[in-house]
Design a protein around this motif. Structure first.
Motif, PDB file in Angstrom:
ATOM      1  N   GLU A   1       0.820  -1.213   0.000  1.00 42.82           N
ATOM      2  CA  GLU A   1       0.000   0.000   0.000  1.00 42.82           C
ATOM      3  C   GLU A   1       0.855   1.265   0.000  1.00 42.82           C
ATOM      4  O   GLU A   1       0.337   2.363  -0.135  1.00 42.82           O
ATOM      5  N   LEU A   2       2.165   1.077   0.215  1.00 39.95           N
ATOM      6  CA  LEU A   2       3.023   2.248   0.378  1.00 39.95           C
ATOM      7  C   LEU A   2       3.868   2.499  -0.871  1.00 39.95           C
ATOM      8  O   LEU A   2       4.227   1.561  -1.584  1.00 39.95           O
ATOM      9  N   ASP A   3       4.226   3.766  -1.077  1.00 39.20           N
ATOM     10  CA  ASP A   3       5.107   4.071  -2.199  1.00 39.20           C
ATOM     11  C   ASP A   3       6.537   3.645  -1.834  1.00 39.20           C
ATOM     12  O   ASP A   3       6.833   3.372  -0.673  1.00 39.20           O
ATOM     13  N   PRO A   4       7.447   3.562  -2.823  1.00 39.24           N
ATOM     14  CA  PRO A   4       8.784   3.025  -2.567  1.00 39.24           C
ATOM     15  C   PRO A   4       9.542   3.750  -1.453  1.00 39.24           C
ATOM     16  O   PRO A   4      10.236   3.103  -0.655  1.00 39.24           O
ATOM     17  N   THR A   5       9.405   5.072  -1.341  1.00 44.04           N
ATOM     18  CA  THR A   5      10.120   5.796  -0.284  1.00 44.04           C
ATOM     19  C   THR A   5       9.655   5.342   1.087  1.00 44.04           C
ATOM     20  O   THR A   5      10.458   5.076   1.984  1.00 44.04           O
TER      21      THR A   5
END
Ligand code: ADP
Ligand code: MG
Length: 392
Positions: free
Chosen positions: A342-346
């Motif tokens: 659910e999270l972006d790569p950063t």
């Protein structure tokens, strides 16, 4: 702390599972509906004694289980020594008495379901309420990412589940408080309908104040303690400074004594009495509390972007982990159910970096290839398929 052995019998879609585990990170990989969340639920059950997803505990018993019960056994290695835990949940009919249950994962007591729960800790029978927080587990699932934008109930739930694992006294006060609220609301409605005297409220006001004050004090102290870690992690995620603000429906000044706070709350209840009777509801107390998140002067719950809200939620979870560790002197087991995708790569990278020092972590994913590559280097991968778990 870490789970060394986990055994499930007729738990959800697991007929029989035995896992030997070590400290470190585990990736539980598997397609949808294979049993990833079920295993997370079982691990969490060891800490809270209640399911975070079942409406009724009957749901936990595997469909068609021959003996009508489910059993979760675990051996947990803690700083203080090994802890053996066994939870058996059975559907009626069965002999034995119903154990008291902490109403942890719900704000209202469950309807009498007739389910039986028997708990043994190091082979001795114990009441559920006394076992909450013997094992500590921080669970993070996709809905937690909506903590900031979601309902106040979700934020109160966050405070309650964290504090119940830290403090037995909190857990007892909360359980009592829930019961008092129910009784008091019923009385308010009886008074409204001229079936009872307003004077009978005095006793319940006293009871309410007695349990409410420690809840408010502990919540306030938790949020203060969470603040530095949450702020630090939010900055690591590229956010600006993050502030958490506990917003109690009845505030207690930090320097006020417990008896003075109780008295002040009772006075407030007396002032609200007419309104409470007309409406037939409990108007103030911890059940009306909230928690707000600010970046500078900006209230993120109202004005934050989705990204800012998620950063704040993530930061709070990391702070929860730290708070439980500081208070109990032992690191909780961390369970991340389907959140990484659910999270972006950063944010993924920051989170996986941060959890490297946690003694044991379980991460579920339907698509583990998308996890940060270096994570695979130090995590053990297990395959979840139709209620079985195998090393890859
Ligand atoms: N009491 C039960 N007995 C047997 N199977 C169950 C029970 N409760 C849920 N399930 C099954 O478990 C599966 C869901 O498992 P879950 O752990 O949520 O999947 P996921 O791997 O996607 O997280 C579904 O196929 C569901 O039908
Ligand atoms: Mg799932």
């Amino acid at each position: 702390m870490y789970l060394e052995h986990l055994e499930l019998v007729d738990y959800r879609n697991y007929a029989e599972l035995r896992l030997e585990l070590e400290p470190g990170a585990y990736i539980l990989a598997g397609d949808n509906a294979q049993g990833k969340s079920n295993i997370c639920e079982a691990i969490r059950l060891l800490a809270t004694m209640r399911s975070f997803r079942a409406g009724s505990e009957r749901e936990l018993i595997r469909w068609g289980a021959p003996n009508g019960f489910t059993r979760v056994r675990a051996l947990v290695r803690q700083a203080a020594g090994p802890l053996k835990m066994e939870i058996v949940i059975s559907a009626p009919p069965m002999l034995g008495e119903y154990d008291g249950v902490g109403y942890l994962d719900q704000l209202t007591p469950p309807a009498a379901s007739g389910m039986h729960k028997k708990i043994r800790v190091n082979d001795a029978p114990r009441r559920a309420l006394d076992c909450v927080g013997l094992v500590t587990v921080v669970l993070f699932e996709p809905t937690d990412l909506d903590l900031v934008s979601g309902t106040p109930q979700g934020r109160r739930h966050f405070m309650d589940v964290t504090l119940c694992q830290i403090s037995r006294g909190y857990c007892r006060a909360l359980s009592q408080y829930q019961k008092i609220l129910t009784q008091r609301a019923a009385l308010l409605r009886r008074i409204r309908d001229n079936l009872d005297e307003p004077g009978s409220l005095h006793y319940w006001d006293e009871q309410l104040a007695q349990q409410a004050v420690p809840i408010i004090v502990e919540r306030s102290s938790l949020i203060t303690r969470c603040l530095p870690t949450a702020d630090e992690f939010a900055r690591q995620l590229g956010g600006k400074s993050l502030t958490l603000e506990y917003q109690p429906s009845f505030a207690i000044p930090v320097d006020q004594s417990v008896p003075a706070a109780r008295f002040a709350l009772m006075e407030r209840l007396a002032a609200l009495r007419k309104r409470e009777i007309i409406q037939g509801v409990n108007l103030i107390g911890p059940h009306r509390d909230d928690l707000a998140f600010f970046e500078g002067p900006v209230n993120l719950g109202i004005f934050g972007s989705r990204g800012q809200q998620r950063t704040a939620a993530l930061a709070l979870k990391i702070a929860e982990l730290a708070a439980i560790e500081t208070e109990t002197g032992d690191q909780p087991i961390l369970v991340l159910d389907d959140v990484l995708s659910e999270l972006d790569p950063t944010r993924q990278a920051a989170l996986t970096h941060r959890i490297r020092t946690v003694s044991q972590v379980f991460l579920t994913s339907a698509d583990p290839e998308t996890m940060p590559p270096d994570f695979h280097m130090w995590a053990t991968r297990l395959q979840v398929r139709r209620g079985t778990i195998q090393p890859i």
